[in-house]
Design a protein around this motif. Structure first.
Motif, PDB file in Angstrom:
ATOM      1  N   GLU A 174       0.826  -1.213   0.000  1.00 10.35           N
ATOM      2  CA  GLU A 174       0.000   0.000   0.000  1.00 10.35           C
ATOM      3  C   GLU A 174       0.856   1.257   0.000  1.00 10.35           C
ATOM      4  N   HIS A 175       1.853   1.308   0.878  1.00  3.99           N
ATOM      5  CA  HIS A 175       2.612   2.546   1.049  1.00  3.99           C
ATOM      6  C   HIS A 175       3.741   2.715   0.038  1.00  3.99           C
ATOM      7  N   VAL A 176       4.313   1.616  -0.431  1.00  3.86           N
ATOM      8  CA  VAL A 176       5.457   1.724  -1.337  1.00  3.86           C
ATOM      9  C   VAL A 176       5.011   1.750  -2.796  1.00  3.86           C
ATOM     10  N   LEU A 177       4.189   0.793  -3.201  1.00  2.00           N
ATOM     11  CA  LEU A 177       3.782   0.750  -4.610  1.00  2.00           C
ATOM     12  C   LEU A 177       3.019   2.000  -5.016  1.00  2.00           C
ATOM     13  N   SER A 178       2.240   2.541  -4.088  1.00  2.00           N
ATOM     14  CA  SER A 178       1.380   3.675  -4.444  1.00  2.00           C
ATOM     15  C   SER A 178       2.155   4.952  -4.731  1.00  2.00           C
ATOM     16  N   ILE A 179       3.387   5.048  -4.230  1.00  2.00           N
ATOM     17  CA  ILE A 179       4.140   6.305  -4.402  1.00  2.00           C
ATOM     18  C   ILE A 179       5.351   6.164  -5.322  1.00  2.00           C
ATOM     19  N   MET A 180       5.709   4.944  -5.678  1.00  3.13           N
ATOM     20  CA  MET A 180       7.011   4.731  -6.296  1.00  3.13           C
ATOM     21  C   MET A 180       7.153   5.374  -7.663  1.00  3.13           C
ATOM     22  N   LEU A 181       6.104   5.403  -8.463  1.00  5.38           N
ATOM     23  CA  LEU A 181       6.213   5.912  -9.832  1.00  5.38           C
ATOM     24  C   LEU A 181       5.483   7.232 -10.033  1.00  5.38           C
ATOM     25  N   LEU A 182       5.246   7.969  -8.944  1.00  6.10           N
ATOM     26  CA  LEU A 182       4.532   9.237  -9.054  1.00  6.10           C
ATOM     27  C   LEU A 182       5.458  10.432  -9.272  1.00  6.10           C
ATOM     28  N   ARG A 183       6.750  10.257  -9.055  1.00  5.93           N
ATOM     29  CA  ARG A 183       7.714  11.349  -9.186  1.00  5.93           C
ATOM     30  C   ARG A 183       8.946  10.833  -9.923  1.00  5.93           C
ATOM     31  N   ASP A 184       9.594  11.699 -10.654  1.00 11.41           N
ATOM     32  CA  ASP A 184      10.766  11.301 -11.436  1.00 11.41           C
ATOM     33  C   ASP A 184      11.884  10.764 -10.552  1.00 11.41           C
ATOM     34  N   LEU A 196       5.569  -3.672  -9.542  1.00 11.50           N
ATOM     35  CA  LEU A 196       5.384  -2.473 -10.355  1.00 11.50           C
ATOM     36  C   LEU A 196       5.020  -2.845 -11.789  1.00 11.50           C
ATOM     37  N   ASP A 197       5.594  -3.924 -12.300  1.00 10.22           N
ATOM     38  CA  ASP A 197       5.202  -4.404 -13.629  1.00 10.22           C
ATOM     39  C   ASP A 197       3.716  -4.735 -13.661  1.00 10.22           C
ATOM     40  N   ASP A 198       3.241  -5.402 -12.611  1.00  9.22           N
ATOM     41  CA  ASP A 198       1.836  -5.808 -12.553  1.00  9.22           C
ATOM     42  C   ASP A 198       0.902  -4.603 -12.503  1.00  9.22           C
ATOM     43  N   SER A 199       1.322  -3.557 -11.805  1.00  7.45           N
ATOM     44  CA  SER A 199       0.435  -2.407 -11.621  1.00  7.45           C
ATOM     45  C   SER A 199       0.573  -1.353 -12.710  1.00  7.45           C
ATOM     46  N   ALA A 200       1.741  -1.255 -13.351  1.00  8.23           N
ATOM     47  CA  ALA A 200       1.967  -0.162 -14.298  1.00  8.23           C
ATOM     48  C   ALA A 200       2.502  -0.614 -15.644  1.00  8.23           C
ATOM     49  N   GLY A 201       2.725  -1.907 -15.819  1.00  6.94           N
ATOM     50  CA  GLY A 201       3.381  -2.370 -17.036  1.00  6.94           C
ATOM     51  C   GLY A 201       4.883  -2.234 -16.902  1.00  6.94           C
ATOM     52  N   SER A 202       5.617  -2.891 -17.759  1.00  8.65           N
ATOM     53  CA  SER A 202       7.075  -2.921 -17.619  1.00  8.65           C
ATOM     54  C   SER A 202       7.784  -1.715 -18.231  1.00  8.65           C
ATOM     55  N   SER A 203       7.049  -0.826 -18.885  1.00  9.29           N
ATOM     56  CA  SER A 203       7.714   0.294 -19.554  1.00  9.29           C
ATOM     57  C   SER A 203       8.378   1.249 -18.564  1.00  9.29           C
ATOM     58  N   TRP A 204       7.952   1.228 -17.286  1.00 10.45           N
ATOM     59  CA  TRP A 204       8.560   2.114 -16.288  1.00 10.45           C
ATOM     60  C   TRP A 204      10.064   1.855 -16.153  1.00 10.45           C
ATOM     61  N   ARG A 205      10.489   0.647 -16.467  1.00 10.87           N
ATOM     62  CA  ARG A 205      11.882   0.271 -16.261  1.00 10.87           C
ATOM     63  C   ARG A 205      12.842   1.074 -17.141  1.00 10.87           C
ATOM     64  N   THR A 206      12.387   1.505 -18.306  1.00 11.97           N
ATOM     65  CA  THR A 206      13.256   2.243 -19.238  1.00 11.97           C
ATOM     66  C   THR A 206      12.761   3.660 -19.532  1.00 11.97           C
ATOM     67  N   GLN A 218      14.284   2.339 -10.698  1.00 16.95           N
ATOM     68  CA  GLN A 218      14.954   1.775 -11.877  1.00 16.95           C
ATOM     69  C   GLN A 218      16.345   1.259 -11.532  1.00 16.95           C
ATOM     70  N   ASP A 219      17.032   1.959 -10.631  1.00 15.83           N
ATOM     71  CA  ASP A 219      18.402   1.576 -10.283  1.00 15.83           C
ATOM     72  C   ASP A 219      18.467   0.508  -9.204  1.00 15.83           C
ATOM     73  N   LEU A 220      17.529   0.520  -8.255  1.00 13.62           N
ATOM     74  CA  LEU A 220      17.729  -0.250  -7.023  1.00 13.62           C
ATOM     75  C   LEU A 220      16.611  -1.225  -6.672  1.00 13.62           C
ATOM     76  N   ALA A 221      15.491  -1.180  -7.366  1.00 13.05           N
ATOM     77  CA  ALA A 221      14.381  -2.072  -7.001  1.00 13.05           C
ATOM     78  C   ALA A 221      14.791  -3.534  -7.127  1.00 13.05           C
TER      79      ALA A 221
END
Length: 292
Positions: free
Chosen positions: A88-98, A116-126, A105-108
């Motif tokens: 709840e606390h980590v996934l919800s905030i992880m991709l909201l800011r650059d 994050l892939d399940d919730s946002a697709g894998s494109s966040w990685r690149t 991208q570096d440390l997950a």
């Protein structure tokens, strides 16, 4: 750690892994919530809002690496409740800011990455940018906390840790005898405020152990339980200061109540006698009735 991370073991684990944040973790622990509620507060208010935000602001790779390692332990916990709290606390905030997304991208680790892939697709990685603007800096403030403990007044500053206004216990420290009088009190606290107003370090660190040594080597639980407390808030470009009277009690229940009165405004803290008198009046109204 040899044992799996659970709601029960989380508070002590965080204290051991992130000792610089002991005061923030302890402030949640003393509320005496249930294990699940304590874990929820610790992950949201300390682990994400303070530790992660501080690591991002200072670009502290060591701190961020440790933070992401704990995320993996939380998401892989056998404790279903704790897994849900981390999600709840980590996934919800992880991709909201650059800045957060770059860190992911570096440390997950594999569990966070897959979630994050399940919730946002894998494109966040690149993806390069475009997640959202980084958090704005909190407004500049000068903050002091004062305690009357066993015949002496002790002071430490509070400084913003990072973008979401976590607060570190830092120098300057000050101590004044309870017998010193209003003028001496005003002078001592004004010196601390003057020093704090001129501070330019933007990467403060918790100095709780250093403060406790300054106060005579007392442990924090005893110090907090027995002391009367007030808070001072002001602006670095003004001599006006607001005094907050703190009331600490548990009223016969496990839950600590830490209320505060409306602030008393002192127009100019450079008037040592008037300022010191206002500080002493505030301490005269503060209460502590903690019985644990």
């Amino acid at each position: 750690m040899s044992e799996p991370l659970t709601c029960r073991s989380l508070p002590e684990f965080l204290e051991q892994r992130f000792p610089d944040y002991l005061i923030a973790i302890w402030a949640v622990r003393v509320l005496k919530y249930s294990e699940g509620a304590t874990a929820d507060e610790l992950i949201g208010e300390v682990f994400v809002d303070e530790i992660f935000a501080d690591g991002l602001k200072s670009d502290d790779e060591t701190l961020l690496t440790a933070w992401f390692e704990v995320v993996e332990l939380g998401l892989g916990s056998p404790d279903e409740l704790l897994r849900g709290i981390f999600a709840e606390h980590v996934l919800s905030i992880m991709l909201l800011r650059d800045r957060r997304a770059r860190a992911a991208q570096d440390l997950a680790g594999p569990l966070l990455g897959a979630s994050l892939d399940d919730s946002a697709g894998s494109s966040w990685r690149t993806q390069v940018g475009g997640f959202g603007p980084d958090e704005v800096e909190p407004p500049a403030r000068v903050m002091l906390s004062g305690y009357l403990f066993r015949g002496e007044f002790f002071w430490h500053s509070g400084r913003y840790l990072a973008d979401r206004s976590g607060i570190a216990t830092t120098e300057p420290f000050a101590r004044v005898s309870a017998e010193a009088g209003a003028y001496a009190m005003g002078v001592a606290v004004a010196k601390a405020l003057d020093c704090l107003s001129g501070t330019t370090d933007d990467d403060p660190r918790h100095e709780l152990e250093k403060f406790l040594a300054f106060a005579g080597g007392i442990d924090w639980t005893t110090f907090y339980r027995e002391s009367l407390e007030i808070g001072l808030h002001g602006s670095p470009d003004s001599y006006e200061i607001s005094l907050y009277v703190i009331h600490k009690a548990n009223y016969g229940t496990p839950e600590i109540v830490r209320g505060q009165d409306d602030p008393v405004v002192v127009p100019d803290w450079r008037d040592a006698a008037e300022f010191g008198a206002a500080v002493l009046r505030a301490f005269g109204a503060a209460t502590t009735e903690i019985t644990y």
